[in-house]
Design a protein around this motif. Structure first.
Motif, mmCIF file in Angstrom:
data_model
loop_
_atom_site.group_PDB
_atom_site.id
_atom_site.type_symbol
_atom_site.label_atom_id
_atom_site.label_comp_id
_atom_site.label_asym_id
_atom_site.label_seq_id
_atom_site.Cartn_x
_atom_site.Cartn_y
_atom_site.Cartn_z
ATOM 1 N N LEU A 84 0.621 -1.395 0.274
ATOM 2 C CA LEU A 84 0.132 0.033 -0.391
ATOM 3 C C LEU A 84 0.663 1.327 0.045
ATOM 4 C CD1 LEU A 84 -2.474 1.374 0.144
ATOM 5 C CD2 LEU A 84 -2.718 0.740 2.593
ATOM 6 N N ALA A 85 0.510 1.763 -0.808
ATOM 7 C CA ALA A 85 1.328 3.349 -1.374
ATOM 8 C C ALA A 85 0.476 4.596 -1.008
ATOM 9 C CB ALA A 85 2.299 3.782 -2.188
ATOM 10 N N THR A 86 1.200 5.177 -0.147
ATOM 11 C CA THR A 86 0.620 7.051 -0.689
ATOM 12 C C THR A 86 1.079 8.059 -0.286
ATOM 13 O OG1 THR A 86 -1.414 8.266 0.458
ATOM 14 C CG2 THR A 86 -0.252 6.827 2.431
ATOM 15 N N LYS A 87 1.064 8.777 -0.425
ATOM 16 C CA LYS A 87 1.832 10.209 -0.061
ATOM 17 C C LYS A 87 1.235 11.657 0.568
ATOM 18 C CE LYS A 87 1.771 8.723 -4.778
ATOM 19 N NZ LYS A 87 0.176 8.637 -5.490
ATOM 20 N N ILE A 124 1.931 2.287 6.847
ATOM 21 C CA ILE A 124 2.174 1.777 5.318
ATOM 22 C C ILE A 124 3.508 1.177 4.814
ATOM 23 C CG2 ILE A 124 2.354 3.933 3.484
ATOM 24 C CD1 ILE A 124 0.990 5.838 5.729
ATOM 25 N N ASP A 125 2.964 0.764 3.655
ATOM 26 C CA ASP A 125 3.935 0.368 2.923
ATOM 27 C C ASP A 125 5.317 0.827 2.078
ATOM 28 O OD1 ASP A 125 3.094 -2.333 3.468
ATOM 29 O OD2 ASP A 125 2.212 -2.150 2.583
ATOM 30 N N LEU A 126 4.745 1.812 1.261
ATOM 31 C CA LEU A 126 5.529 2.766 0.316
ATOM 32 C C LEU A 126 4.981 3.930 0.761
ATOM 33 C CD1 LEU A 126 8.324 3.557 -1.734
ATOM 34 C CD2 LEU A 126 6.164 2.499 -2.968
ATOM 35 N N TYR A 127 6.082 5.411 1.213
ATOM 36 C CA TYR A 127 5.448 5.939 1.212
ATOM 37 C C TYR A 127 5.985 7.073 0.593
ATOM 38 C CZ TYR A 127 2.619 9.685 4.648
ATOM 39 O OH TYR A 127 2.065 10.373 5.078
#
Length: 322
Positions: A84-87, A124-127
């Motif tokens: 799960l990626a978010t920004k 979060i996996d990829l922030y």
């Protein structure tokens, strides 16, 4: 779908991901039920990288994270199947209003906690740092991201739409796993400096809009085909003159697609995949039919002649990307 290494920090994801922004904004009216079905179908097809951001679907100055809520709801019973990626870093991005950016450490920490709550997850996996804040040194922003990793709230760090110099500065503070930028047959600016820097540093590349915001599929032939609230109306390449001029590129894509017995969009995606195994595109869609076409493109092999023809066509593109 096959799994690949994204960067050199140990993260493995599907060779193609799913961008979720268009489910909540920018490309006409959304349909939450269809979007949720699309996310579930993506997981069924082996897509593991799901991409969102706190500002997608936002309303008001600071937004309410509509897309994160939608994605979190869709994944509530399938969390362990996804990266799960978010920004964070964009406060406001309404069409025609420019971007308001903020990425001071206090704000980064605040945004992370709010994203965790909206997504309904404990990490979060990829922030990603969505954009560099001109008021805050990138070292300070990434330092806050590093603290989130240490706290167990974030597993891997990414940056978005950075220069090669900014990428190196970020990576010097904490290893960066991925850089996300627009990259497609008609948006190749990344190749000059950012892509070589990413490869030298062992950083994966995640192209957004790998279908040229839909243009390379052949579906956009005039401004009349775009809704009144479609953000593409604000982009130079989507002026009618440029749309008309750039149809010659779509014509080449369509000829190659016909030779392979596939859709034009699949050829455009296959070109992105052909640029390297360290590149993981995240085409966005809110419809299952388009999702299935996109995922099939990950297994499509182009010939050297195909790639040469596509490269020559890309040199004819007119109009800036933004």
């Amino acid at each position: 779908m096959r799994q690949v290494a994204l960067g050199s920090q140990g993260l493995r994801v599907s060779a193609q991901g799913l961008g979720c922004m268009g489910m909540s904004q920018s490309y006409g009216v959304g349909n939450d039920e269809e979007s949720i079905r699309t996310v579930h179908r993506a997981l069924d097809l082996g897509v593991t990288l799901i991409d969102t951001a706190d500002v997608y679907g936002a309303t008001g100055l600071y937004g309410v994270g509509a897309n994160e809520k939608l994605v979190g709801y869709a994944l509530r019973e399938r969390r362990d199947e996804v990266t799960l990626a978010t920004k964070c870093g964009i406060v406001d991005m309404r069409p025609g209003a420019g971007m308001e950016l903020r990425a001071d450490p206090e704000y980064v920490r605040q945004c992370c906690d709010e994203s965790l709550r909206r997504l309904g997850v404990d990490h979060i996996d990829l922030y990603y740092l969505h954009r560099i804040d001109p008021k805050t040194p990138v070292e300070d922003s990434i330092g806050a991201f590093a603290e989130l990793v240490k706290a167990g709230k974030v597993r891997y760090i990414g940056v978005s739409e950075v220069t090669a110099e900014e990428l190196e500065r970020a990576h010097a503070v904490h290893p960066v796993t991925a850089v996300q930028s627009e990259y497609s047959l008609w948006s190749r600016e990344l190749e000059a400096q950012v892509l070589p820097a990413a490869r030298r540093l062992g950083i994966g590349v995640v192209p957004f809009s790998p279908l040229g915001r839909g243009f390379l599929t052949g579906a956009v032939t005039s401004r009349d085909t775009m809704a009144a609230n479609d953000m593409r109306r604000n982009l130079p390449r989507f002026s009618q003159d440029n749309l008309d001029a750039n149809q010659q590129v779509v014509d080449v894509i369509r000829e190659i697609a016909d030779a392979h017995g596939v859709r034009p969009g699949q050829i455009a995606l296959a070109w992105v995949h052909a640029q390297g195994d360290d590149i993981v595109p995240i085409p966005g869609t809110k419809r299952i039919s388009y999702l299935e076409q996109n995922t099939a493109a990950a297994d499509l092999t182009l010939t050297d002649d195909d790639l040469a023809r596509l490269g020559a066509a890309a040199a004819l593109i007119q109009g800036g990307r933004r």
